[in-house]
Enzyme design. Structure first.
Site, mmCIF file in Angstrom:
data_model
loop_
_atom_site.group_PDB
_atom_site.id
_atom_site.type_symbol
_atom_site.label_atom_id
_atom_site.label_comp_id
_atom_site.label_asym_id
_atom_site.label_seq_id
_atom_site.Cartn_x
_atom_site.Cartn_y
_atom_site.Cartn_z
ATOM 1 C CE1 TYR A 123 51.262 27.393 65.109
ATOM 2 C CE2 TYR A 123 50.432 25.820 63.505
ATOM 3 C CZ TYR A 123 50.317 27.017 64.173
ATOM 4 O OH TYR A 123 49.245 27.849 63.902
ATOM 5 C CG HIS A 193 51.815 32.389 62.043
ATOM 6 N ND1 HIS A 193 52.471 31.239 62.377
ATOM 7 C CD2 HIS A 193 50.660 32.360 62.755
ATOM 8 C CE1 HIS A 193 51.754 30.538 63.237
ATOM 9 N NE2 HIS A 193 50.652 31.204 63.486
ATOM 10 C CB SER A 272 41.049 28.704 68.548
ATOM 11 O OG SER A 272 40.745 28.364 69.886
ATOM 12 N N PRO A 273 38.544 26.767 66.549
ATOM 13 C CG PRO A 273 38.076 24.956 65.152
ATOM 14 C CD PRO A 273 39.215 25.790 65.676
ATOM 15 C CG LEU A 274 36.055 22.588 68.599
ATOM 16 C CD1 LEU A 274 36.523 21.144 68.684
ATOM 17 C CD2 LEU A 274 34.538 22.669 68.623
ATOM 18 N N GLY A 277 39.147 24.055 73.458
ATOM 19 C CA GLY A 277 38.482 22.996 74.199
ATOM 20 C C GLY A 277 37.282 23.435 75.010
ATOM 21 C CG PHE A 278 35.049 27.444 76.849
ATOM 22 C CD1 PHE A 278 35.216 27.527 78.224
ATOM 23 C CD2 PHE A 278 33.922 28.015 76.282
ATOM 24 C CE1 PHE A 278 34.261 28.148 79.018
ATOM 25 C CE2 PHE A 278 32.960 28.634 77.067
ATOM 26 C CZ PHE A 278 33.135 28.700 78.433
#
Length: 406
Positions: A123, A193, A272-274, A277-278
Site C-alpha cells: 500500500y 497477501h 472491503s466490508p462496505l 463504498g457501494f
C-alpha cells in the site's frame, strides 16, 4: 477497503443516509459529530456516532476473538498511496487527504477504542506502513497491528518488480523493513497477501514460524488463499486469521472458507466490508469512476460497470430499508450484518473521513433478533448481483492453492 462520497440530500432519502450526510457536513464545518445526535437516546446515539464517552463505553465493553487475539468488533484498514500532487495521500476510490490528517484519523480511532489496525507493504508502496508507524508512536501497545507481505517489491525503492514473492529469505527481508517503517519491535499479525504459486505454503509458514520464534512476529495469517492451502499452512504454523473480501455484495467465503475457519478456530477479517463504498449508498446507478489523473479502482471492477450497476442497486435499497428499520446508517447496517454472521468475524473498513470512521464504529451497537437476521439474509440473497467482484487479473490471485512441497 472503502471510501465514502456523500450523495446529494433530499427529503425522500432514508434517515440513515441523511445521517451520513450530516456527519460529512459536521466534519467539513468542524462540528463535533455528537452534536448532531444530542437529543437521541444513548443506544441510538452510539449507533449514530455519538459522544466520545458513549463510544468509549461501547468499545471497552466489546471484544471478539481472532484466534487468541481479542479486538473490538470493527477495525481500521489503512490502504493509501501518494496522490497526484506532493503531500496528498489517496485511497483507491478517488478520495484524498494529507498525511497529517491520515495520522490524526488513526490516532482518533485508537482514542475511541479501536485496537485492530490493518495495512500492508504494497500500500503505497510503503507509504501506508510509514503513516501507521508515525501514528502509533506512544500508543503502540494499545493495538493489534496487522500487515502483509507477498508482493514482489524492491525493498529499498518500493519499485514493483512484477508478480509475487514469498520465498522464505525474501519474507525475512521484508519483515525487517516493515519493522523499521512501522517503528515497532514486533508485528502482531503477519499475513501473506496472496498465495505465491511458486512457493510451497509449508516454506512460507516455516519462515513465519522462525520469525515468531525470534519474537519479531506474533501471529500468522493468509489472504484470499485456497482452502487446502489454509489446512497445509495451519499444520505448520497455526493461523490466527484469514483475510478475504466479504460483504453483502460478495458472500463467496460462506461456501468453504468460513466453515474451515470455524473448524480450525481461525478468525476471519473482512476486507472491503462496505463493497468499495457501494453499500453506503454513495454509488448510484449512473455513477462513473475516474481513470485519470489517479485511477479509481472501481473503474475496472465489473460489478461497477455501467451495464451492471442498475441491477445491483436493488441491494442498496435493501440496505437502506433495513438501516431505517434499525435506526442506523447504511454503512453501520452493512457492518452489523457482517458481525452477526459469526462471532469471530471482524471487518476493517477504511476511510479518509474522520466522521465516517467514527460512524462505522457504531455498527457494534446494532444487533438483530434471529428472525430479523433470517429476513435480512433472505433479502440479501434474493438480489442477483451482476458482474465479477474483481478484474480478471486480480481474480487470478484469489483462491490459489500453493504448490506441493517436494
Amino acid at each position: 477497503m472503502s471510501i465514502f462520497h456523500s450523495p446529494t440530500s433530499s427529503d425522500q432519502e432514508p434517515r440513515g443516509l441523511q445521517r451520513r450526510q450530516l456527519l460529512a457536513t459536521a466534519a467539513t464545518l468542524g462540528i463535533a459529530p455528537w452534536l448532531l445526535s444530542a437529543c437521541a437516546s444513548q443506544t441510538a446515539s452510539i449507533a449514530n456516532g455519538a459522544d466520545d464517552a458513549a463510544m468509549r463505553r461501547l468499545t471497552a465493553g466489546q471484544r471478539r476473538k481472532l484466534g487468541t487475539l481479542e479486538v473490538f468488533p470493527v477495525g481500521l484498514g489503512c490502504q493509501w498511496r501518494p496522490g497526484a500532487t506532493p503531500g496528498v495521500v489517496a485511497d483507491s476510490y478517488s478520495s484524498t487527504f494529507d498525511r497529517p490528517a491520515a495520522v490524526r484519523l488513526i490516532q482518533r480511532a485508537v482514542d475511541l477504542g479501536v485496537n485492530f489496525i490493518d495495512t500492508a507493504e504494497v500500500y503505497g508502496p510503503f507509504l501506508s506502513e510509514e503513516i501507521v508507524g508515525e501514528a502509533l508512536q506512544g500508543i503502540r501497545n494499545k493495538i493489534v497491528l496487522e500487515t502483509k507481505f507477498g508482493m514482489d517489491l524492491d525493498q529499498k525503492t518500493g519499485k514493483r518488480l512484477g508478480g509475487l514473492n514469498s520465498r522464505p529469505e525474501h519474507i525475512k527481508q521484508v519483515v525487517e523493513a516493515q519493522l523499521r517503517r512501522l517503528r515497532t519491535d514486533r508485528i502482531d499479525v503477519l499475513v501473506q497477501h496472496r498465495v505465491d504459486p511458486a512457493v510451497p505454503i509449508e516454506d512460507v509458514a516455516g519462515a513465519v514460524k522462525d520469525l515468531i520464534a525470534e519474537g519479531k512476529v506474533l501471529h500468522f495469517g493468509l489472504s484470499e488463499p485456497g482452502v487446502q492451502t489454509i489446512r497445509r499452512a495451519h499444520a505448520v504454523q497455526p493461523l490466527t486469521v484469514i483475510q478475504n473480501e466479504y460483504s453483502m455484495l460478495w458472500r463467496g467465503p460462506e461456501a468453504q472458507v468460513l466453515p474451515v475457519c470455524e473448524e480450525l478456530s481461525i478468525g476471519f477479517v473482512c476486507w472491503s466490508p462496505l463493497a468499495m463504498g457501494f453499500l453506503t449508498g454513495s454509488v448510484k446507478a449512473d455513477s462513473r469512476f475516474a481513470s485519470t489523473p489517479v485511477m479509481d479502482f472501481r473503474a475496472v471492477v465489473p460489478r461497477f460497470a455501467p451495464e451492471a450497476l442498475p441491477a445491483n442497486m436493488a441491494l442498496v435499497q435493501v440496505v437502506r430499508d433495513w438501516a431505517e428499520r434499525k435506526n442506523a446508517t447504511p454503512a453501520q447496517l452493512a457492518l452489523a450484518w457482517l458481525l452477526a454472521q459469526k462471532p469471530w468475524i471482524v471487518p476493517i473498513p477504511g476511510t479518509t473521513n474522520m466522521a465516517h470512521m467514527e460512524e462505522n464504529l457504531g455498527a457494534a451497537a446494532i444487533s438483530f433478533t434471529a428472525d430479523e437476521l433470517r429476513q435480512l439474509n433472505a433479502a440479501v440473497a434474493a438480489v442477483n448481483i451482476q458482474g465479477a467482484r474483481l478484474p480478471p487479473a486480480v481474480m487470478l490471485m484469489s483462491g490459489v492453492e500453493a504448490p506441493l512441497k517436494r
